[in-house]
Design a protein around this motif. Sequence first.
Motif, PDB file in Angstrom:
ATOM      1  N   SER A  30       0.817  -1.209   0.000  1.00  0.00           N
ATOM      2  CA  SER A  30       0.000   0.000   0.000  1.00  0.00           C
ATOM      3  C   SER A  30       0.849   1.257   0.000  1.00  0.00           C
ATOM      4  O   SER A  30       0.416   2.299  -0.455  1.00  0.00           O
ATOM      5  CB  SER A  30      -0.911   0.008   1.235  1.00  0.00           C
ATOM      6  OG  SER A  30      -1.769  -1.098   1.219  1.00  0.00           O
ATOM      7  N   ALA A  31       2.061   1.150   0.520  1.00  0.00           N
ATOM      8  CA  ALA A  31       2.968   2.299   0.556  1.00  0.00           C
ATOM      9  C   ALA A  31       4.307   1.856  -0.018  1.00  0.00           C
ATOM     10  O   ALA A  31       4.977   0.999   0.540  1.00  0.00           O
ATOM     11  CB  ALA A  31       3.142   2.802   1.979  1.00  0.00           C
ATOM     12  N   ILE A  32       4.671   2.434  -1.159  1.00  0.00           N
ATOM     13  CA  ILE A  32       5.942   2.118  -1.811  1.00  0.00           C
ATOM     14  C   ILE A  32       6.755   3.397  -1.858  1.00  0.00           C
ATOM     15  O   ILE A  32       6.285   4.412  -2.371  1.00  0.00           O
ATOM     16  CB  ILE A  32       5.729   1.601  -3.241  1.00  0.00           C
ATOM     17  CG1 ILE A  32       4.871   0.348  -3.244  1.00  0.00           C
ATOM     18  CG2 ILE A  32       7.063   1.340  -3.919  1.00  0.00           C
ATOM     19  CD1 ILE A  32       4.492  -0.123  -4.643  1.00  0.00           C
ATOM     20  N   GLY A  33       7.970   3.353  -1.343  1.00  0.00           N
ATOM     21  CA  GLY A  33       8.823   4.522  -1.456  1.00  0.00           C
ATOM     22  C   GLY A  33       9.966   4.548  -0.480  1.00  0.00           C
ATOM     23  O   GLY A  33      10.102   3.698   0.400  1.00  0.00           O
ATOM     24  N   SER A  34      10.786   5.564  -0.635  1.00  0.00           N
ATOM     25  CA  SER A  34      11.991   5.703   0.184  1.00  0.00           C
ATOM     26  C   SER A  34      11.683   6.090   1.626  1.00  0.00           C
ATOM     27  O   SER A  34      12.547   5.939   2.492  1.00  0.00           O
ATOM     28  CB  SER A  34      12.931   6.736  -0.446  1.00  0.00           C
ATOM     29  OG  SER A  34      12.292   7.994  -0.544  1.00  0.00           O
ATOM     30  N   ASP A  35      10.486   6.576   1.908  1.00  0.00           N
ATOM     31  CA  ASP A  35      10.130   6.918   3.296  1.00  0.00           C
ATOM     32  C   ASP A  35      10.092   5.680   4.199  1.00  0.00           C
ATOM     33  O   ASP A  35      10.157   5.804   5.414  1.00  0.00           O
ATOM     34  CB  ASP A  35       8.764   7.611   3.353  1.00  0.00           C
ATOM     35  CG  ASP A  35       8.800   9.012   2.768  1.00  0.00           C
ATOM     36  OD1 ASP A  35       9.916   9.534   2.529  1.00  0.00           O
ATOM     37  OD2 ASP A  35       7.726   9.585   2.547  1.00  0.00           O
ATOM     38  N   ASN A  36       9.982   4.496   3.586  1.00  0.00           N
ATOM     39  CA  ASN A  36       9.940   3.256   4.361  1.00  0.00           C
ATOM     40  C   ASN A  36      11.326   2.641   4.575  1.00  0.00           C
ATOM     41  O   ASN A  36      11.430   1.536   5.094  1.00  0.00           O
ATOM     42  CB  ASN A  36       9.040   2.228   3.652  1.00  0.00           C
ATOM     43  CG  ASN A  36       7.635   2.734   3.493  1.00  0.00           C
ATOM     44  OD1 ASN A  36       7.084   3.353   4.393  1.00  0.00           O
ATOM     45  ND2 ASN A  36       7.040   2.489   2.336  1.00  0.00           N
ATOM     46  N   CYS A  37      12.381   3.352   4.191  1.00  0.00           N
ATOM     47  CA  CYS A  37      13.742   2.817   4.246  1.00  0.00           C
ATOM     48  C   CYS A  37      14.518   3.339   5.447  1.00  0.00           C
ATOM     49  O   CYS A  37      14.316   4.473   5.889  1.00  0.00           O
ATOM     50  CB  CYS A  37      14.517   3.208   2.988  1.00  0.00           C
ATOM     51  SG  CYS A  37      13.781   2.622   1.442  1.00  0.00           S
ATOM     52  N   ASP A  38      15.463   2.495   5.915  1.00  0.00           N
ATOM     53  CA  ASP A  38      16.397   2.969   6.934  1.00  0.00           C
ATOM     54  C   ASP A  38      17.619   3.575   6.233  1.00  0.00           C
ATOM     55  O   ASP A  38      17.668   3.652   5.000  1.00  0.00           O
ATOM     56  CB  ASP A  38      16.780   1.839   7.901  1.00  0.00           C
ATOM     57  CG  ASP A  38      17.523   0.686   7.244  1.00  0.00           C
ATOM     58  OD1 ASP A  38      18.018   0.827   6.097  1.00  0.00           O
ATOM     59  OD2 ASP A  38      17.626  -0.377   7.885  1.00  0.00           O
ATOM     60  N   ALA A  39      18.612   3.967   6.988  1.00  0.00           N
ATOM     61  CA  ALA A  39      19.789   4.624   6.417  1.00  0.00           C
ATOM     62  C   ALA A  39      20.602   3.696   5.515  1.00  0.00           C
ATOM     63  O   ALA A  39      21.350   4.159   4.652  1.00  0.00           O
ATOM     64  CB  ALA A  39      20.675   5.155   7.542  1.00  0.00           C
ATOM     65  N   ASP A  40      20.462   2.368   5.674  1.00  0.00           N
ATOM     66  CA  ASP A  40      21.208   1.410   4.860  1.00  0.00           C
ATOM     67  C   ASP A  40      20.450   0.987   3.605  1.00  0.00           C
ATOM     68  O   ASP A  40      20.939   0.176   2.828  1.00  0.00           O
ATOM     69  CB  ASP A  40      21.526   0.163   5.686  1.00  0.00           C
ATOM     70  CG  ASP A  40      22.466   0.473   6.845  1.00  0.00           C
ATOM     71  OD1 ASP A  40      23.466   1.182   6.620  1.00  0.00           O
ATOM     72  OD2 ASP A  40      22.183   0.010   7.968  1.00  0.00           O
ATOM     73  N   GLY A  41      19.230   1.502   3.398  1.00  0.00           N
ATOM     74  CA  GLY A  41      18.465   1.173   2.207  1.00  0.00           C
ATOM     75  C   GLY A  41      17.652  -0.099   2.322  1.00  0.00           C
ATOM     76  O   GLY A  41      17.305  -0.701   1.311  1.00  0.00           O
ATOM     77  N   TRP A  42      17.339  -0.522   3.527  1.00  0.00           N
ATOM     78  CA  TRP A  42      16.477  -1.674   3.782  1.00  0.00           C
ATOM     79  C   TRP A  42      15.223  -1.167   4.485  1.00  0.00           C
ATOM     80  O   TRP A  42      15.193  -0.044   4.992  1.00  0.00           O
ATOM     81  CB  TRP A  42      17.186  -2.700   4.657  1.00  0.00           C
ATOM     82  CG  TRP A  42      18.333  -3.366   3.955  1.00  0.00           C
ATOM     83  CD1 TRP A  42      19.590  -2.856   3.771  1.00  0.00           C
ATOM     84  CD2 TRP A  42      18.336  -4.632   3.326  1.00  0.00           C
ATOM     85  NE1 TRP A  42      20.362  -3.733   3.077  1.00  0.00           N
ATOM     86  CE2 TRP A  42      19.619  -4.845   2.792  1.00  0.00           C
ATOM     87  CE3 TRP A  42      17.371  -5.628   3.166  1.00  0.00           C
ATOM     88  CZ2 TRP A  42      19.974  -6.002   2.107  1.00  0.00           C
ATOM     89  CZ3 TRP A  42      17.726  -6.786   2.488  1.00  0.00           C
ATOM     90  CH2 TRP A  42      19.010  -6.961   1.969  1.00  0.00           C
ATOM     91  N   HIS A  43      14.177  -2.008   4.539  1.00  0.00           N
ATOM     92  CA  HIS A  43      12.946  -1.574   5.193  1.00  0.00           C
ATOM     93  C   HIS A  43      13.240  -1.231   6.647  1.00  0.00           C
ATOM     94  O   HIS A  43      13.935  -1.962   7.345  1.00  0.00           O
ATOM     95  CB  HIS A  43      11.865  -2.659   5.114  1.00  0.00           C
ATOM     96  CG  HIS A  43      10.500  -2.122   5.376  1.00  0.00           C
ATOM     97  ND1 HIS A  43      10.054  -1.818   6.636  1.00  0.00           N
ATOM     98  CD2 HIS A  43       9.492  -1.813   4.524  1.00  0.00           C
ATOM     99  CE1 HIS A  43       8.825  -1.354   6.562  1.00  0.00           C
ATOM    100  NE2 HIS A  43       8.456  -1.341   5.284  1.00  0.00           N
ATOM    101  N   ARG A  44      12.728  -0.130   7.078  1.00  0.00           N
ATOM    102  CA  ARG A  44      13.010   0.331   8.440  1.00  0.00           C
ATOM    103  C   ARG A  44      12.390  -0.574   9.492  1.00  0.00           C
ATOM    104  O   ARG A  44      11.418  -1.275   9.240  1.00  0.00           O
ATOM    105  CB  ARG A  44      12.591   1.781   8.616  1.00  0.00           C
ATOM    106  CG  ARG A  44      11.198   2.089   8.218  1.00  0.00           C
ATOM    107  CD  ARG A  44      10.876   3.564   8.117  1.00  0.00           C
ATOM    108  NE  ARG A  44      11.055   4.256   9.378  1.00  0.00           N
ATOM    109  CZ  ARG A  44      10.918   5.552   9.538  1.00  0.00           C
ATOM    110  NH1 ARG A  44      10.607   6.316   8.522  1.00  0.00           N
ATOM    111  NH2 ARG A  44      11.090   6.100  10.707  1.00  0.00           N
ATOM    112  N   ALA A  45      12.965  -0.541  10.686  1.00  0.00           N
ATOM    113  CA  ALA A  45      12.503  -1.352  11.816  1.00  0.00           C
ATOM    114  C   ALA A  45      12.495  -0.463  13.048  1.00  0.00           C
ATOM    115  O   ALA A  45      13.347  -0.596  13.930  1.00  0.00           O
ATOM    116  CB  ALA A  45      13.410  -2.558  12.015  1.00  0.00           C
ATOM    117  N   ASP A  46      11.550   0.468  13.074  1.00  0.00           N
ATOM    118  CA  ASP A  46      11.483   1.395  14.205  1.00  0.00           C
ATOM    119  C   ASP A  46      10.051   1.907  14.339  1.00  0.00           C
ATOM    120  O   ASP A  46       9.151   1.447  13.653  1.00  0.00           O
ATOM    121  CB  ASP A  46      12.472   2.552  14.020  1.00  0.00           C
ATOM    122  CG  ASP A  46      12.184   3.417  12.793  1.00  0.00           C
ATOM    123  OD1 ASP A  46      11.294   3.052  11.983  1.00  0.00           O
ATOM    124  OD2 ASP A  46      12.834   4.460  12.635  1.00  0.00           O
ATOM    125  N   SER A  47       9.880   2.837  15.222  1.00  0.00           N
ATOM    126  CA  SER A  47       8.568   3.466  15.418  1.00  0.00           C
ATOM    127  C   SER A  47       8.742   4.969  15.402  1.00  0.00           C
ATOM    128  O   SER A  47       9.733   5.499  15.894  1.00  0.00           O
ATOM    129  CB  SER A  47       7.950   3.046  16.759  1.00  0.00           C
ATOM    130  OG  SER A  47       7.668   1.676  16.762  1.00  0.00           O
TER     131      SER A  47
END
Length: 179
Positions: free
Chosen positions: A107-124
């Motif tokens: 539903s959401a595709i984009g760089s806003d979902n990335c962490d600093a290393d370019g992988w999907h983020r794991a935070d809140s």
Amino acid sequence: MTLDLDTIPDSDAPASGGPGIALSDLPSVRPGRRGVLKGVALSGMTLGATALTWGSAAAPAVAETSPSGLDGWDRNDCSDAYPRGYREQRDNTGQYRNIAGACFGGSAIGSDNCDADGWHRADSVGSTTYRPVSGSCSGKNAWKWTVDGVTYRCSDGRTTEPVFWIWTRSYLSICRAAV
């Protein structure tokens, strides 16, 4: 003077022995000098060509792994999950939303979902939680896709956010990062 295999005469010397008992019914064929030299030349060329391939063999491909241990693909497709490819979707968030799509699903595709290393983020952030997942692409978290000469990593995750004070919604989200 150059050596030409066709100018070497065959030997007419008599054979110095006959076939053994097991081979006595087979016709006796004695190789000539030209045939032996051709065999030696072909053997040398084969050995030389084989030796050339020993040093130039490519290193085996290794699947990339994120800093947190997520597995990704080492090639530019996810043909195990999408054997015929897929129709890329344009980003709806982040810095690549105005260029050609690279990733698929979510539903959401984009760089806003990335962490600093370019992988999907794991935070809140506030009450929105981002969590990478493996399984959308045959058990891998990410795959690479090349669009207009640029290769991107598409890393899968789930985003959970509040909808109403007691309800939340969770959906597949994709991190798109240039690699």
